[in-house]
Design an enzyme around this catalytic site. Structure first.
Site, short mmCIF file in Angstrom:
data_model
loop_
_atom_site.label_atom_id
_atom_site.label_comp_id
_atom_site.label_asym_id
_atom_site.label_seq_id
_atom_site.Cartn_x
_atom_site.Cartn_y
_atom_site.Cartn_z
N SER A 1 0.86 -1.19 0.00
CA SER A 1 0.00 0.00 0.00
C SER A 1 0.89 1.23 0.00
CB SER A 1 -0.88 -0.02 1.25
OG SER A 1 -1.52 1.22 1.46
N TYR B 1 -3.03 -1.09 9.96
CA TYR B 1 -2.99 -1.30 8.51
C TYR B 1 -1.63 -0.87 7.96
CZ TYR B 1 -4.29 -1.00 3.57
OH TYR B 1 -4.35 -1.15 2.21
#
Length: 255
Positions: A145, A158
């Protein structure tokens, strides 16, 4: 010879029944690969597998498994290998997020995100590695990400998990290079998916703020990540391993 041709190859895409996972599964199928679509939602996984087969005329298999359960992962990998006779490509895409400030998170929420986004990459890769080695070479593509490289106040676990994905990618690349297994990561930017739609509902101002930061001027469509996945899964990337490739419309270039 077309170095991007995946005809005769067999891929597993975790979380391949929607969002960027489906975009990458479609891309691999378009390039000729048979695809095992792995997910937890049976109707969604079955429909995605059927739609890919109908559109591209390749072999597909819906595989139901929870990537946080090693026993289910092992069974799923065997199912794909038994159905197609080999495994050449693994896309580790399954992931979740919980949008809260760090002080609002429970330890169970922290654990489930790390288990799903990071530990599962190790678990699935470990299960698939013997099949890649037996095939003579293989490709593993892990999905990180933008949060792999910068922090986010509302998604600490995350970001931590996705940063870990990059380091795990490098470690697996070094460990498995002697077996001709390339391990790389894609770092997606802001794509229009079910996951990001939830974020935009929670934070309505997010859409315009994100677009203003992206040099190419729009949120990504899931099919726009397919090219990078095909490249890293194909002979065209045989001399590429251990890298983390942003696919983000230029977003991270603005840091």
């Amino acid at each position: 010879m077309n170095p991007f041709d995946l005809t005769g190859k067999v891929a597993i895409v975790t979380g391949g029944n929607g969002g960027i996972g489906l975009g990458m599964a479609r891309g691999l199928a378009r390039a000729g690969a048979a695809v095992g679509v792995l997910g937890r939602n049976e109707p969604k996984t079955t429909e995605a597998s059927r739609a890919i087969a109908d559109e591209f005329g390749v072999g597909t298999l819906p595989v139901l498994a929870d990537v946080t359960r090693p026993d289910e992962v092992e069974r799923a990998v065997v199912e794909v290998a038994d159905r197609f006779g080999r495994i050449d490509i693994l896309i580790n895409n399954a992931g979740i997020n919980i949008r809260k400030l760090p002080d609002e998170l429970t330890l169970d929420e922290w654990r489930v995100i790390l288990e799903t986004n990071l530990t599962s990459v190790f678990v699935v890769s470990r299960a698939v590695q013997p099949h890649l080695k037996a095939a003579g070479r293989g490709k593993v593509v892990n999905i990180g990400s933008m949060a792999s490289v910068f922090g986010t106040s509302y998604a600490a676990p995350y970001a931590s998990s996705k940063g870990g994905v990059v380091q795990l990618t490098k470690s697996l690349a070094l460990a498995w290079a002697p077996d001709r297994i390339n391990v790389n990561a894609i770092l997606p930017g802001w794509f229009d998916t079910e996951l990001t739609r939830g974020a935009r509902r929670q934070f309505p101002e997010m859409h315009d703020r994100v677009v203003a930061r992206i040099p190419l001027g729009h949120w990504g469509d899931p099919d726009e990540i397919a090219g990078a996945a095909v490249w890293l899964s194909s002979p065209a990337s045989d001399y590429v391993t251990g890298v983390a490739l942003p696919v983000d419309g230029g977003f991270t270039s603005c840091i």
